[in-house]
Design a protein around this motif. Structure first.
Motif, mmCIF file in Angstrom:
data_model
loop_
_atom_site.group_PDB
_atom_site.id
_atom_site.type_symbol
_atom_site.label_atom_id
_atom_site.label_comp_id
_atom_site.label_asym_id
_atom_site.label_seq_id
_atom_site.Cartn_x
_atom_site.Cartn_y
_atom_site.Cartn_z
ATOM 1 N N LYS A 95 0.830 -1.205 0.000
ATOM 2 C CA LYS A 95 0.000 0.000 0.000
ATOM 3 C C LYS A 95 0.866 1.258 0.000
ATOM 4 O O LYS A 95 0.574 2.227 -0.705
ATOM 5 C CB LYS A 95 -0.935 -0.006 1.220
ATOM 6 N N PHE A 96 1.939 1.243 0.767
ATOM 7 C CA PHE A 96 2.854 2.380 0.807
ATOM 8 C C PHE A 96 3.491 2.607 -0.561
ATOM 9 O O PHE A 96 3.567 3.742 -1.048
ATOM 10 C CB PHE A 96 3.938 2.135 1.867
ATOM 11 N N SER A 97 3.945 1.533 -1.196
ATOM 12 C CA SER A 97 4.600 1.640 -2.507
ATOM 13 C C SER A 97 3.625 2.134 -3.570
ATOM 14 O O SER A 97 3.999 2.930 -4.446
ATOM 15 C CB SER A 97 5.179 0.276 -2.917
ATOM 16 N N LEU A 98 2.378 1.688 -3.486
ATOM 17 C CA LEU A 98 1.359 2.147 -4.438
ATOM 18 C C LEU A 98 1.128 3.645 -4.283
ATOM 19 O O LEU A 98 1.039 4.377 -5.274
ATOM 20 C CB LEU A 98 0.051 1.378 -4.212
ATOM 21 N N LYS A 99 1.074 4.111 -3.033
ATOM 22 C CA LYS A 99 0.889 5.527 -2.767
ATOM 23 C C LYS A 99 2.066 6.340 -3.291
ATOM 24 O O LYS A 99 1.907 7.489 -3.733
ATOM 25 C CB LYS A 99 0.728 5.745 -1.265
ATOM 26 N N GLU A 100 3.268 5.743 -3.270
ATOM 27 C CA GLU A 100 4.472 6.411 -3.759
ATOM 28 C C GLU A 100 4.604 6.335 -5.278
ATOM 29 O O GLU A 100 5.534 6.897 -5.848
ATOM 30 C CB GLU A 100 5.713 5.775 -3.117
ATOM 31 N N GLY A 101 3.684 5.613 -5.919
ATOM 32 C CA GLY A 101 3.719 5.491 -7.378
ATOM 33 C C GLY A 101 4.646 4.410 -7.896
ATOM 34 O O GLY A 101 4.921 4.335 -9.096
ATOM 35 N N ALA A 156 5.242 -1.446 -9.735
ATOM 36 C CA ALA A 156 5.830 -2.782 -9.820
ATOM 37 C C ALA A 156 6.143 -3.346 -8.428
ATOM 38 O O ALA A 156 5.869 -4.515 -8.139
ATOM 39 C CB ALA A 156 7.098 -2.740 -10.672
ATOM 40 N N ILE A 157 6.709 -2.494 -7.566
ATOM 41 C CA ILE A 157 7.028 -2.936 -6.209
ATOM 42 C C ILE A 157 5.754 -3.235 -5.430
ATOM 43 O O ILE A 157 5.672 -4.218 -4.688
ATOM 44 C CB ILE A 157 7.881 -1.876 -5.487
ATOM 45 N N ALA A 158 4.732 -2.386 -5.613
ATOM 46 C CA ALA A 158 3.453 -2.599 -4.935
ATOM 47 C C ALA A 158 2.851 -3.942 -5.328
ATOM 48 O O ALA A 158 2.375 -4.700 -4.470
ATOM 49 C CB ALA A 158 2.492 -1.467 -5.270
ATOM 50 N N TYR A 198 2.276 -7.168 -2.851
ATOM 51 C CA TYR A 198 0.905 -7.645 -2.656
ATOM 52 C C TYR A 198 0.824 -9.108 -3.065
ATOM 53 O O TYR A 198 0.123 -9.904 -2.416
ATOM 54 C CB TYR A 198 -0.086 -6.810 -3.462
ATOM 55 N N TYR A 199 1.541 -9.496 -4.110
ATOM 56 C CA TYR A 199 1.598 -10.900 -4.520
ATOM 57 C C TYR A 199 2.208 -11.746 -3.390
ATOM 58 O O TYR A 199 1.698 -12.827 -3.055
ATOM 59 C CB TYR A 199 2.427 -11.044 -5.797
ATOM 60 N N LEU A 200 3.305 -11.248 -2.816
ATOM 61 C CA LEU A 200 3.941 -11.965 -1.716
ATOM 62 C C LEU A 200 3.001 -12.085 -0.520
ATOM 63 O O LEU A 200 2.977 -13.117 0.166
ATOM 64 C CB LEU A 200 5.227 -11.244 -1.298
ATOM 65 N N TYR A 201 2.224 -11.036 -0.284
ATOM 66 C CA TYR A 201 1.252 -11.065 0.815
ATOM 67 C C TYR A 201 0.209 -12.157 0.591
ATOM 68 O O TYR A 201 -0.165 -12.870 1.521
ATOM 69 C CB TYR A 201 0.581 -9.700 0.940
#
Length: 321
Positions: free
Chosen positions: A298-304, A307-309, A313-316
């Motif tokens: 969620k943090f990575s998605l907010k940061e734009g 790919a990392i997001a 999320y896949y790992l989660y």
């Protein structure tokens, strides 16, 4: 009288110089193999910010992998000595008093270190493995302790308020045991190793384990030092808290279970010293808890960082921790 062989099975010394410098600073850490990388980064941060100081690191270890041992050897230089002390099975701590999930028996190893080192140095600096050194430590190390057993840094008001209802000690002088400048002579005179080991294993529960025991036994026998030598920080996923630390901070202490070496914490400070350490090519551990993966996504998605997001999320969804 303290018997070295009671708790230590073997000592290994790694150094480039045959003779030790009389002005050498002695620094001790205690950890198991799970904390080897963070401890290595802690040591790397000390070396980086004290390049002209002769340092001897005394590492008290409960097992270590060959790969991690080799990396510690890589820290050796003309100004850095590494000594490894292997604990044996005699070192036992009452597990009932380790009530906090992030405490382990290794946190109590600091009880025996002063007696192990007393014939080698009159004082040494103990630091936890979740600390980064940001500036020179010579002023701290050269503090005159006189007849005090240790130089300590007071804890915060939250901890003091907790402690005042638990023990009959002056909570205003309660200190955090993550950084200790210890007078080995006074420690031995007061037979502190035996007192500490007896108290931690007396069947009572000490909420903050070794830290409480030290505060009880060392009451009115310590020298209070400035907070810059043990600045506590509690981080969130973004680690934005690092941006607010005081510029005079010398030793930064990552308290609580959130640690900057996990991939799910965006610690720019930790990354600096990680890249300077012999562990720079190894993968940082992913996360301690599965929920951290989701939070970091969620943090990575907010940061734009899409790919990392998606990766986290896949790992989660499909991988445990």
């Amino acid at each position: 009288m303290f018997n070295l062989n009671k708790y230590i099975s073997e000592i290994q010394v790694f150094k480039e110089l045959e003779k030790e410098n009389l002005d050498m600073m002695h620094i001790a850490l205690a950890f198991d193999d799970n904390y080897a990388m963070p401890a290595g980064v802690t040591i790397s941060s000390v070396i980086c910010n004290n390049p002209d100081i002769h340092l001897c690191f005394h590492l008290f270890i409960d097992q270590i992998s060959p790969a991690n041992l080799e990396k510690f050897k890589h820290l050796v230089s003309t100004t850095t000595t590494i000594k490894i002390y292997y604990l044996n099975s005699n070192f036992r701590i009452n597990s009932k008093t380790l009530v906090l999930g992030y405490l382990s028996a290794m946190s109590c190893v600091r009880f025996i270190i002063p007696d192990v080192l007393k014939d080698e140095t009159e004082k040494f600096l103990y630091i936890d493995s979740d600390i980064l050194c940001l500036k020179r430590i010579d002023t701290l190390y050269n503090t005159e302790l006189k007849d005090n057993i240790a130089g300590v840094i007071p804890d915060d008001n939250v901890m003091k308020n907790i402690i005042k209802d638990l023990y009959l000690i002056d909570s205003e002088k309660y200190f955090n045991a993550g950084v200790l400048l210890i007078n080995t002579k006074q420690w031995a005179i007061n037979n502190l190793t035996e007192q500490c080991m007896n108290m931690i294993n007396d069947g009572n529960v000490y909420r903050f384990a070794d830290q409480d025991v030290l505060n009880i036994l060392l009451e009115n026998k310590t020298l209070l030092l400035p907070i810059k030598y043990n600045t506590k920080i509690q981080i969130s996923i973004s680690c934005k808290e690092e941006q607010s630390i005081a510029p005079y901070t010398v030793l930064l202490h990552y308290v609580s279970g959130y640690k900057p070496w996990y991939q799910t914490f965006n610690s720019e400070l930790f990354k600096i010293y990680f890249k300077l350490s012999p562990w720079k090519t190894t993968k940082r551990p992913l996360a301690l808890k599965k929920s951290w993966l989701r939070h970091y996504a969620k943090f990575s998605l907010k940061e734009g960082r899409i790919a990392i997001a998606l990766k986290f999320y896949y790992l989660y969804l499909f991988r445990g921790c």
